[in-house]
Design a protein around this motif. Structure first.
Motif, short mmCIF file in Angstrom:
data_model
loop_
_atom_site.label_atom_id
_atom_site.label_comp_id
_atom_site.label_asym_id
_atom_site.label_seq_id
_atom_site.Cartn_x
_atom_site.Cartn_y
_atom_site.Cartn_z
N THR A 1 0.83 -1.20 0.00
CA THR A 1 0.00 0.00 0.00
C THR A 1 0.87 1.25 0.00
O THR A 1 1.85 1.34 0.75
CB THR A 1 -0.93 0.01 1.23
N TYR A 2 0.48 2.23 -0.82
CA TYR A 2 1.21 3.49 -0.95
C TYR A 2 0.20 4.64 -0.96
O TYR A 2 -0.99 4.44 -1.26
CB TYR A 2 2.01 3.56 -2.26
N THR A 3 0.67 5.84 -0.66
CA THR A 3 -0.13 7.04 -0.89
C THR A 3 0.58 7.91 -1.92
O THR A 3 1.82 7.98 -1.95
CB THR A 3 -0.36 7.84 0.39
N VAL A 4 -0.22 8.56 -2.74
CA VAL A 4 0.29 9.51 -3.73
C VAL A 4 -0.40 10.84 -3.47
O VAL A 4 -1.64 10.91 -3.39
CB VAL A 4 0.00 9.03 -5.17
N THR A 5 0.38 11.90 -3.33
CA THR A 5 -0.15 13.22 -2.98
C THR A 5 0.22 14.24 -4.05
O THR A 5 1.37 14.29 -4.50
CB THR A 5 0.40 13.69 -1.62
N ASN A 6 -0.78 15.03 -4.44
CA ASN A 6 -0.53 16.16 -5.32
C ASN A 6 -0.34 17.39 -4.44
O ASN A 6 -1.29 17.93 -3.88
CB ASN A 6 -1.72 16.37 -6.27
N GLY A 7 0.92 17.80 -4.29
CA GLY A 7 1.22 18.97 -3.47
C GLY A 7 1.16 20.26 -4.24
O GLY A 7 1.51 21.32 -3.70
N GLY A 8 0.71 20.19 -5.50
CA GLY A 8 0.60 21.39 -6.32
C GLY A 8 -0.69 22.15 -6.06
O GLY A 8 -1.49 21.81 -5.18
N ASN A 9 -0.91 23.19 -6.84
CA ASN A 9 -2.07 24.06 -6.64
C ASN A 9 -3.09 23.94 -7.76
O ASN A 9 -3.94 24.82 -7.93
CB ASN A 9 -1.62 25.52 -6.51
N ASN B 1 -8.09 0.16 2.14
CA ASN B 1 -7.89 -1.29 2.06
C ASN B 1 -8.18 -1.77 0.65
O ASN B 1 -9.12 -1.28 0.00
CB ASN B 1 -8.81 -2.01 3.04
N TYR B 2 -7.40 -2.74 0.18
CA TYR B 2 -7.65 -3.28 -1.15
C TYR B 2 -8.92 -4.13 -1.13
O TYR B 2 -9.05 -5.06 -0.32
CB TYR B 2 -6.48 -4.12 -1.63
N THR C 1 -13.85 -3.99 -6.36
CA THR C 1 -14.25 -2.61 -6.13
C THR C 1 -13.18 -1.63 -6.59
O THR C 1 -13.47 -0.69 -7.34
CB THR C 1 -14.55 -2.37 -4.63
N ASP C 2 -11.97 -1.85 -6.16
CA ASP C 2 -10.89 -0.95 -6.54
C ASP C 2 -10.52 -1.12 -8.01
O ASP C 2 -10.71 -2.19 -8.60
CB ASP C 2 -9.68 -1.18 -5.64
#
Length: 314
Positions: free
Chosen positions: A78-86, A120-121, A125-126
């Motif tokens: 499991t990972y998280t991906v974040t868009n820190g842009g505007n 959760n996977y 659904t995913d």
């Protein structure tokens, strides 16, 4: 890169700030006295459009190594991906199971997006990641991404495998400050932020596997106090079961047939020194007329069980 490098080496993301594409307008004015009359003059209006910042961060969301068994399919990292842009930005995702220096590589991997956002996977659904339609992350949005790996049957106990996830802004990436003219939100420029608009982090599989070693010995005591294998002598069989490795074996059942030309001694079964009954009841052992059965249930690695029973030579 390794997990520690990604966590501590990547630049921190900050709040997105003013949304990309927002016009910033300003008009100056001047006034003067003309023969007792105040005259006001406005300048032209200067309009600037806020450029889009491209910032992407990836972080492993697992608390540690994810345990898996040899031959296991769809083991989940499991990972998280974040868009820190505007501004909203599609994130291109790539998984790499072939990291040098680890013990084994998964046979195959697939990438899924956490559709329902529960972290959760959920099979069925995913959403399977489609590189032609990458997920679009709003400013400051974080999504959860799963990598499912097929563990090779040859993977051995305590071996580790590193699998990385890379996310890159679809508009582009590069050195911080790199400008993609006219490619930002609302026709503004897109400017690469502190992360370089791409990031990578790793998750790890840890093989947890257990095996069962079973050895059998026999001790003979004859009716004269000796050890001769003669009719009427009693044979005590001892079965030693040892679970090795680091995992847990489920539903362990040990059976042993009564040899021909011998007669089973009723209620002679013991498990780790405790007497068992022959009937099927609350204890772990039984005798069905032709052999014994001992049910050990779940056995963790490192456990040794000793079973004994007796027969008399006919």
């Amino acid at each position: 890169m390794g997990a520690a490098t990604a966590v501590f080496g990547a630049p921190a993301l900050h709040a997105a700030g003013t949304p990309a594409g927002t016009p910033i307008q300003n008009t100056a004015s001047a006034s003067y006295d003309d023969g007792g009359t105040t005259i006001t003059v406005d300048s032209n209006t200067v309009t600037l459009v806020v450029d889009e910042i491209l910032d992407i961060a990836v972080t492993s969301a697992d608390p540690g190594d994810i345990t898996a068994a040899p031959g296991e399919l769809n083991a989940v990292l499991t990972y998280t991906v974040t868009n820190g842009g505007n501004g909203p930005e599609p994130a291109l995702l790539t998984g790499d199971p072939n990291i040098a220096g680890d013990d084994f590589d998964p046979d195959a991997i697939s990438i899924f997006i956490d559709t329902d956002g529960n972290g959760n996977y959920d099979p069925g659904t995913d959403t399977l990641y489609d590189p032609t339609t990458p997920p679009v992350l709003a400013a400051d949005e974080t999504i959860t991404v799963f990598i499912l790996g097929d563990i090779p049957a040859t993977a051995a106990d305590t071996e580790r495998s590193e699998v990385s996830l890379t996310a890159t802004a679809a508009t582009g990436s590069g050195a911080p400050g790199t400008v993609f003219a006219g490619q930002g939100e609302g026709g503004a420029n897109a400017v690469v932020g502190s992360t370089g608009a791409t990031d990578v982090d790793s998750g790890f599989y840890l093989i947890v596997d257990a095996d069962l070693d079973l050895t059998k010995t026999a001790t003979v005591v004859d009716q004269f106090g000796g050890t001769s294998q003669i009719p009427g002598a009693t044979i005590t069989y001892q079965l030693t079961s040892e679970a090795t490795g680091t995992g847990t074996l489920a539903n362990v059942v040990i059976t042993d047939a009564i040899p021909a030309d011998t007669t089973y001694v009723a209620n002679s079964i013991t498990l780790d020194g405790l007497g068992m009954t022959d009937i099927v009841d609350a204890d772990s052992a039984s005798f069905d007329g032709s052999g014994i059965t001992v049910s050990l249930g779940a056995v963790t690695a490192g456990t040794i069980n000793i079973i004994e029973f007796q027969v008399v030579i006919d």
